[in-house]
Each structure stands twice: as C-alpha cells, then as structure tokens.
Design a protein around this motif. Structure first.
Motif, PDB file in Angstrom:
ATOM      1  N   ARG A  67       0.849  -1.197   0.000  1.00 26.70           N
ATOM      2  CA  ARG A  67       0.000   0.000   0.000  1.00 26.70           C
ATOM      3  C   ARG A  67       0.883   1.245   0.000  1.00 26.70           C
ATOM      4  N   GLU A  74      -4.702  -1.509  13.617  1.00 23.69           N
ATOM      5  CA  GLU A  74      -5.414  -2.114  12.501  1.00 23.69           C
ATOM      6  C   GLU A  74      -4.754  -3.412  12.056  1.00 23.69           C
ATOM      7  N   HIS A 118     -13.252  -9.266  12.697  1.00 23.72           N
ATOM      8  CA  HIS A 118     -13.815  -8.822  11.417  1.00 23.72           C
ATOM      9  C   HIS A 118     -15.339  -8.732  11.497  1.00 23.72           C
ATOM     10  N   GLU A 128     -17.077  -1.509   7.790  1.00 20.83           N
ATOM     11  CA  GLU A 128     -16.292  -2.055   6.668  1.00 20.83           C
ATOM     12  C   GLU A 128     -15.171  -2.942   7.207  1.00 20.83           C
ATOM     13  N   GLU A 153     -14.056  -5.838   6.685  1.00 24.43           N
ATOM     14  CA  GLU A 153     -13.166  -6.624   5.823  1.00 24.43           C
ATOM     15  C   GLU A 153     -12.101  -5.757   5.152  1.00 24.43           C
ATOM     16  N   GLU A 154     -12.243  -4.446   5.256  1.00 22.23           N
ATOM     17  CA  GLU A 154     -11.271  -3.537   4.646  1.00 22.23           C
ATOM     18  C   GLU A 154     -10.116  -3.256   5.610  1.00 22.23           C
ATOM     19  N   ILE A 155      -8.906  -3.126   5.053  1.00 26.45           N
ATOM     20  CA  ILE A 155      -7.755  -2.705   5.854  1.00 26.45           C
ATOM     21  C   ILE A 155      -7.692  -1.182   5.802  1.00 26.45           C
ATOM     22  N   LYS A 156      -7.919  -0.557   6.933  1.00 24.11           N
ATOM     23  CA  LYS A 156      -7.872   0.900   7.030  1.00 24.11           C
ATOM     24  C   LYS A 156      -6.809   1.256   8.067  1.00 24.11           C
ATOM     25  N   ARG A 187      -7.674   3.488  10.939  1.00 22.60           N
ATOM     26  CA  ARG A 187      -8.851   3.162  11.757  1.00 22.60           C
ATOM     27  C   ARG A 187      -8.547   3.371  13.240  1.00 22.60           C
TER      28      ARG A 187
END
Length: 396
Positions: free
Chosen positions: A249, A269, A311, A318, A320-323, A326
């Motif tokens: 990322r 996260e 999860h 959200e 399932e999203e990698i933020k 967060r």
C-alpha cells in the motif's frame, strides 16, 4: 448430527476462514465444530460474545482441564511444568499476575525505548551491509524481539537458535506429539538450569527480580517459558506481516512516513486484521452459561474464533477492509479481561520503532517476490510468514 470440522486455513492472509465467517453470520453466531483432536467444541464468532466469555468467571483458562479445547489427541506437553499465569483462574491468577505485571508498565517500557531503538538500528545496518535480496524475517523480524525479550528476562541471546527452533516446534501443527514433548522437555531443562544459576547469583533482570521476591523457582520457570516464547514469536510475525501490508500500500505508507503519528493507529489495525493468535482466547465452561441464546453446559469446551470476531461488521465499519488509519482498540488480538496480554505495551512499542525506523531509513524497500507467493504460516498456531525476501535501491 456430526459437527463440521474446524477450518484452520485462511481464505487470504488477512481474512478468517470462510467457515468462521459463516458461523458468525448465523442467527446466534455460535455453532459446534469438531477440532482436529476429534473433540467437539462450541465456537463463538462475534466480538460481543467473546468479550463476554473472557470476563465471565464461569469459563476457565485451565489448559489441564480434560475438556479444554485441544488441537491434538495427546495430553499437552506443557503439563510437564506448573501452570503459568495464562492457565490460572481466580483466586490463584490475581497474585501470580500481580507479581509480574510491574515489569510491563508503560513507564518501564518507555525506559526500554532507547535500547530497542539501538537494536533496530544495528540490525538495519547489518541488513544494508549484506547481500540483496535479504530475508526480512532473519535480518530483522525475528532477531529484534528475540534480543529484546532475552535482555528483559536475562536469557543469553547467544542461545537464540536453540530457543527459536524449539518455539517453532511447539507452535507447529505438523510436528509430531513426540517432537513437541521433546521440545518442551529440552527448553524446560535449559530454563531450569538458567534459573538455578540466577538463584545462586542474582541478576537485575526480570527472572532475577522474580527470584529475589521469593517466588518459587518452579513458578518462575513456567513464567520464563511463557514469556520467552510469546515475547518473540508474536511480535516477529507481526513485524513481517505489517511490513508486507505496508509495502503493498505505497500511498498509505508514504502518508505514514510523512507523519509518524499514523503509526500507532496502523499497528492497531494490523493487529485486528491479522489476529495471529486466533484461537488463544479459548476456554472451558465450569457452569452452565447462556450466551447469544445458546446454553453452554458445564464441562463443554469453547473455542473463540477471534479472527472472525475481529472482522465482525457489527463492531467494525467495513470490517473486511484494511484501514490503516482506523485505530480501533476494541479488538481481541491481545485477549480481553483478566488474561489480556501482559506484553502488549512492549509489542506495540517494538512495532512502532521497527516500522518508523525501517521505512525512514530504507525508503526504496520493496518485496523481492509477489506477496501472494510468500510462505504464510498456515501450518502454525501463531500466524505469520516463514520468509520475506526484500530488496532496495542504493541512495543516489
């Protein structure tokens, strides 16, 4: 009706197995599964249920209880020693944890920061001076937390090959029962001799201070065994997984490099997403308990599907999203309740120092092989990566 077999292989590195998600999405979020040992256990998959269980004294942490969830048919090799603090229930647990909790306060961890920074710098220096590609696991992920916990406990780091190989055997799902028992025996005997030496010649380290407080050497042995394994295996795997995630990322990594205040939320996260010790929060009921409308009877084993809980869409938007921004800390990657991980402050600090230093000093760091071809640890009780080849460009 036979309970379905527990799935242990993730559908991808940062997502729980499909079966765990399916259980979570049922009306109750609770179902029975058959463990690899043949034992049938209740599986909890929602965050609220697992947190409730971990604060309910009607669930026991006693790994020597005959119905405690087991992944192998044989008796656990850890019964060769006295129960450690993670195996104790109240009232025994409180005094045992109190005896050591002062070693892991935020203040004491802050005192370790300069030395950890030095260790990280030295290992990055060595990696830069060596050949490319380098294996991040061997160059940085494994030696840094190993050296840190060795110095904290008072274990000679020169013996790291010995205890690292034995830890790997203990945490492997493919090593035979005889192999695990041999690993426990040899590591126990090594630590027993070390503790006897410290009892005769006290040192100012964690084990020496435990002995100076008058704690029984057998109890100190169990504590040393737990902390030595947990203190390097977990953090080492999180370093590797975290570096891979960030390298995949680049935009988020660039933002993190520009603003180090983003590192700690990113660490939370990563802890949530990977949940590397996903079955560590399991228990056995000692009384009848109702959770989520399901009655769990006294004596029944209970498996916490912590990765599915971390999860849980009812707990995380959200999910399932990698933020990486967060920053949520309501996950159960470090457990919850009275058995919440002692070393979590140390782990967070090590991860922060490694990530900030590594990405600042090697801005061109990149994976030398695609992330989806890396050897992930689907064969281990602690999730991670066996090897992470990385390379970089020389500065202009």
């Amino acid at each position: 009706m036979t309970a379905p077999a527990l799935q242990t292989t993730r559908r991808c590195p940062y997502a729980p197995p499909d079966e765990h998600t399916r259980i979570r999405d049922t009306e109750s979020g609770i179902s029975q599964v058959t463990l690899p040992s043949g034992q049938v256990a209740w599986a909890l998959s929602r965050l609220e249920h697992i947190r409730a269980m971990l604060t309910d004294p009607r669930f026991s942490s006693d790994r020597q209880h005959p119905n405690f969830p087991r992944f192998t048919r044989e008796q656990p090799a850890f019964d060769l020693m006295r129960p450690s603090i993670i195996q104790l229930d109240p009232p025994e647990h409180g005094p045992a944890r109190k005896a050591v909790v002062g070693e892991f306060t935020v203040r004491r961890m802050a005192g370790l920061r300069p030395r950890i920074q030095q260790i990280v710098n030295e290992h990055i220096d060595a990696m830069l001076a060596g050949p490319r590609p380098a294996d991040l696991v061997r160059a940085l992920s494994l030696p840094v937390p190993s050296l840190v916990i060795c110095e904290q406990l008072g274990v000679p780091y020169r013996d790291h090959d010995f205890f690292q190989s034995h830890s790997s055997a203990l945490l492997s799902r493919v090593v035979t029962a005889e192999g695990r028992r041999q690993a426990v025996t040899e590591l126990r005997d090594y630590l027993k001799e070390l503790i006897a030496e410290k009892a005769a010649d006290p040192a100012d380290d964690l084990l020496g201070r435990q002995l100076a407080q008058g704690n029984d050497p057998e109890d100190v042995l169990s504590l040393a065994f737990l902390l030595l394994i947990a203190g390097h295996e977990t953090t080492a795997n999180m370093i590797s997984l975290g570096v891979v995630t960030m390298l995949e990322r680049p935009d988020e990594l660039a933002a993190l490099r520009e603003d180090p205040a983003r590192t700690l939320p990113a660490i939370e996260e990563l802890l949530r997403v990977y949940t590397i010790a996903e079955f560590a929060n399991s228990r056995v009921a000692v009384e009848d308990v109702e959770i989520g409308g399901v009655t769990i009877r006294a004596g029944e084993p209970v498996l916490a599907l912590s990765n599915a809980a971390n999860h849980d869409p009812s707990a995380f938007d959200e999910a399932e999203e990698i933020k990486l921004d967060r920053g949520a800390r309501n996950h159960v990657a470090f457990g919850f309740g009275i058995h919440q991980c002692l070393g979590q402050n140390l782990a967070r600090m090590e991860l922060q120092i490694v990530f900030d230093t590594l990405f600042r000093r090697i801005p061109t760091l990149r994976l030398a092989t695609p992330a989806d071809t890396l050897p992930y640890k689907n064969d281990a009780l602690i999730y991670g990566i066996h090897e992470v080849p990385v390379t970089w460009e020389d500065p202009a």
